[in-house]
Scaffold this motif. Sequence first.
Motif, mmCIF file in Angstrom:
data_model
loop_
_atom_site.group_PDB
_atom_site.id
_atom_site.type_symbol
_atom_site.label_atom_id
_atom_site.label_comp_id
_atom_site.label_asym_id
_atom_site.label_seq_id
_atom_site.Cartn_x
_atom_site.Cartn_y
_atom_site.Cartn_z
ATOM 1 N N SER A 153 55.339 33.613 -77.490
ATOM 2 C CA SER A 153 54.067 33.025 -77.847
ATOM 3 C C SER A 153 53.552 32.150 -76.722
ATOM 4 C CB SER A 153 54.235 32.207 -79.129
ATOM 5 O OG SER A 153 55.187 31.182 -78.924
ATOM 6 N N GLY A 154 52.226 31.958 -76.713
ATOM 7 C CA GLY A 154 51.620 31.078 -75.736
ATOM 8 C C GLY A 154 51.377 31.783 -74.422
ATOM 9 N N PRO A 155 50.656 31.108 -73.522
ATOM 10 C CA PRO A 155 50.334 31.719 -72.226
ATOM 11 C C PRO A 155 51.576 31.854 -71.359
ATOM 12 C CG PRO A 155 49.694 29.407 -72.251
ATOM 13 C CD PRO A 155 50.118 29.737 -73.643
ATOM 14 N N PRO A 156 51.592 32.830 -70.463
ATOM 15 C CA PRO A 156 52.742 32.982 -69.568
ATOM 16 C C PRO A 156 52.808 31.838 -68.566
ATOM 17 C CG PRO A 156 50.971 34.458 -68.922
ATOM 18 C CD PRO A 156 50.554 33.835 -70.205
ATOM 19 N N PRO A 157 53.976 31.524 -68.054
ATOM 20 C CA PRO A 157 54.095 30.463 -67.059
ATOM 21 C C PRO A 157 53.509 30.909 -65.726
ATOM 22 C CG PRO A 157 56.188 31.596 -67.308
ATOM 23 C CD PRO A 157 55.257 32.167 -68.350
ATOM 24 N N LEU A 178 52.758 38.203 -65.163
ATOM 25 C CA LEU A 178 52.795 39.574 -64.673
ATOM 26 C C LEU A 178 53.107 39.555 -63.185
ATOM 27 C CD1 LEU A 178 49.672 41.118 -66.432
ATOM 28 C CD2 LEU A 178 52.070 41.608 -66.949
ATOM 29 N N PRO A 179 53.987 40.425 -62.712
ATOM 30 C CA PRO A 179 54.325 40.416 -61.286
ATOM 31 C C PRO A 179 53.138 40.823 -60.431
ATOM 32 C CG PRO A 179 55.309 42.306 -62.385
ATOM 33 C CD PRO A 179 54.724 41.452 -63.466
ATOM 34 N N GLY A 180 52.981 40.133 -59.301
ATOM 35 C CA GLY A 180 51.837 40.392 -58.442
ATOM 36 C C GLY A 180 52.191 40.959 -57.094
ATOM 37 N N SER A 181 53.473 41.313 -56.892
ATOM 38 C CA SER A 181 53.898 41.798 -55.580
ATOM 39 C C SER A 181 55.174 42.597 -55.725
ATOM 40 C CB SER A 181 54.135 40.614 -54.638
ATOM 41 O OG SER A 181 54.722 41.024 -53.416
ATOM 42 N N ALA A 182 55.337 43.579 -54.851
ATOM 43 C CA ALA A 182 56.609 44.301 -54.771
ATOM 44 C C ALA A 182 57.549 43.621 -53.789
ATOM 45 C CB ALA A 182 56.363 45.742 -54.344
ATOM 46 N N LEU A 183 57.041 42.655 -53.028
ATOM 47 C CA LEU A 183 57.810 42.041 -51.943
ATOM 48 C C LEU A 183 58.484 40.736 -52.355
ATOM 49 C CD1 LEU A 183 55.228 42.513 -49.037
ATOM 50 C CD2 LEU A 183 57.028 44.102 -49.779
ATOM 51 N N TYR A 184 57.772 39.923 -53.097
ATOM 52 C CA TYR A 184 58.278 38.600 -53.447
ATOM 53 C C TYR A 184 58.101 38.352 -54.942
ATOM 54 C CZ TYR A 184 58.597 37.475 -48.496
ATOM 55 O OH TYR A 184 58.945 37.484 -47.171
ATOM 56 N N TYR A 185 58.962 37.465 -55.468
ATOM 57 C CA TYR A 185 58.880 37.054 -56.857
ATOM 58 C C TYR A 185 58.086 35.755 -56.944
ATOM 59 C CZ TYR A 185 62.524 40.524 -57.246
ATOM 60 O OH TYR A 185 63.228 41.698 -57.173
ATOM 61 N N SER A 186 57.540 35.490 -58.109
ATOM 62 C CA SER A 186 56.652 34.339 -58.241
ATOM 63 C C SER A 186 57.372 33.009 -58.055
ATOM 64 C CB SER A 186 55.948 34.368 -59.598
ATOM 65 O OG SER A 186 56.875 34.399 -60.662
#
Length: 561
Positions: A35-39, A352-360
């Motif tokens: 529940s709630g918005p993602p971090p 949601l992941p935004g890259s194939a290279l680095y993690y958030s």
Amino acid sequence: MKIHPGPRRLAAGTLAAALAITLAACADKPGSAASGPPPAAAPAAVDYNPQPYDNVKDGGTLRVPGSVIEQGNTFHADANLSAARFWFWYNADAITYSPTGEVQYNPDYYSNVKVEVVGGNQKVTIDLNPKAVFNDGTPIDYRALEATWKADNGSDKDYYASDTIPYAKITSVHAGTSDKQAVIEYKGVNPWWTAQWLTFMHPKAAADAKTFNTAYLSKVQPQWGAGPYVVTQYDAKTGDATFERNPKWWGKRGKLDKRIIVGLDPQAAINAFRNGELDYASTGTADQFKQISGVRGTQVRKGGSPFEYFLFLNSKAPLLKDPAVRKALLESIDRPQIASIWLQGLDYKEPLPGSALYYSFQKGYHDNVSEVIKFDPETAKKELDAAGWKPGADGVREKDGQRLELGYTFTGDDPLDKATAGAVAKQLAPIGIKVTARPTSEQEFDSVVSGRKFDLFLAGNRSLDPFGARYLDGFYGSTSNENLTGVGTPELDQEIKDAANIADPAKQIEKANEIERKGLALYGFIPLYSGPSIYGVSQGLANIGATIFATPLPETVGWQK
């Protein structure tokens, strides 16, 4: 993508776990993972009971699940995550990382390391441990690093190597003051050089392309290994294996008497763990999370994940050669819904992941995906119209006598993969793309990947080092053996090579993000989710669990005193 000296390793979606969940439930609850918005960033917590060597008991047998390994040479482009993990239990672990990615040299192999830049060119001098030898008695000296470089630098295309660009920047590997000193000369500077030398090959294993490509096909080569453990039994048909202490090991004695791998599918591994037949089991779904929780004599370890799962499109498939079709397809994938299928019931939230290279959670991360691929099915319909794909009588688009019908391939038969296939089919039907599920066996995973035997395919990559910029070629290079989708252009290839020559790490990362946005605009794949790392382990087990980038040495694994 995929560990040779440490790149990302490919893993089937089904290897993460299974979840008995109906498609209707998934479709009705997009975003129900928590529940709630993602971090703003994914969790980076570790949970693996890190213990120093002296605080681990002597003795014991560790029983873990495994799988059939087709290509066991971790430097080969077809090697996957299971092969990489297997390799590091009977071959050199010369460089490891802390959970956050700090470099750690293993003095049992590299007794001293010196890095310098002379005239704009990097030189790495490695003093190899005088006692270090392969199991067949061959000294571990500069020749091992030289052979590894020659096999992986791309100069001989018959070597089906996985990560050629960084090795191609090396101009020579030669002896220094003695054979036990390896001098590695680079053209320019490679700030991520350690990822190339996490391990190395026996010179005989890299002697020619045929040996490199076939010596580890459904085989192990213990005589070419080195380390605290050696493979004493191996069944290529089942994946069963036994590791025992290596009598030729010169370093600290391994704490375990034996490590036994039992070839089991994910659900069978969970059942074996519950029955006390395994000391370790991993999962990523609510159903199996419940199954591994509360088992007597065990505990659950949960932390951040260096995994990322993608929907890959085969750009070489006849109906996916057109970038307009690929673009429209990816613009119609509801990523929150797919993520909710996998994360539902785990009490876990992530962006949601935004890259194939680095993690958030990493420095250098940028959400490149949101700048390139927008969720917009209505625009996707217009793009397909413009590309000449017109809706037929049943809503499925047609062009030049061909219907826009694609297959969604997945390995195994667990319900989670079936639910995901169904969700993708429902998402794409409104824009006129018909998707049919094409299940195949777990054993077909390697051949599906290496032979591009798919239209759509969900699979994951496990990062074995924190240097995302060095994987541009594996995802977006048109000639890379690791590029699962086949997208790429000569112009982008050149940009990728040029980026690898940027000496300043921060500037190289910035350039890598810029190039990734161009690569994503070729519409070969889209990142879907990462998820947590969740493990059930026997009580008191040390140095196993959610480690992120940490790589505990095999000799330190065992039970806490």
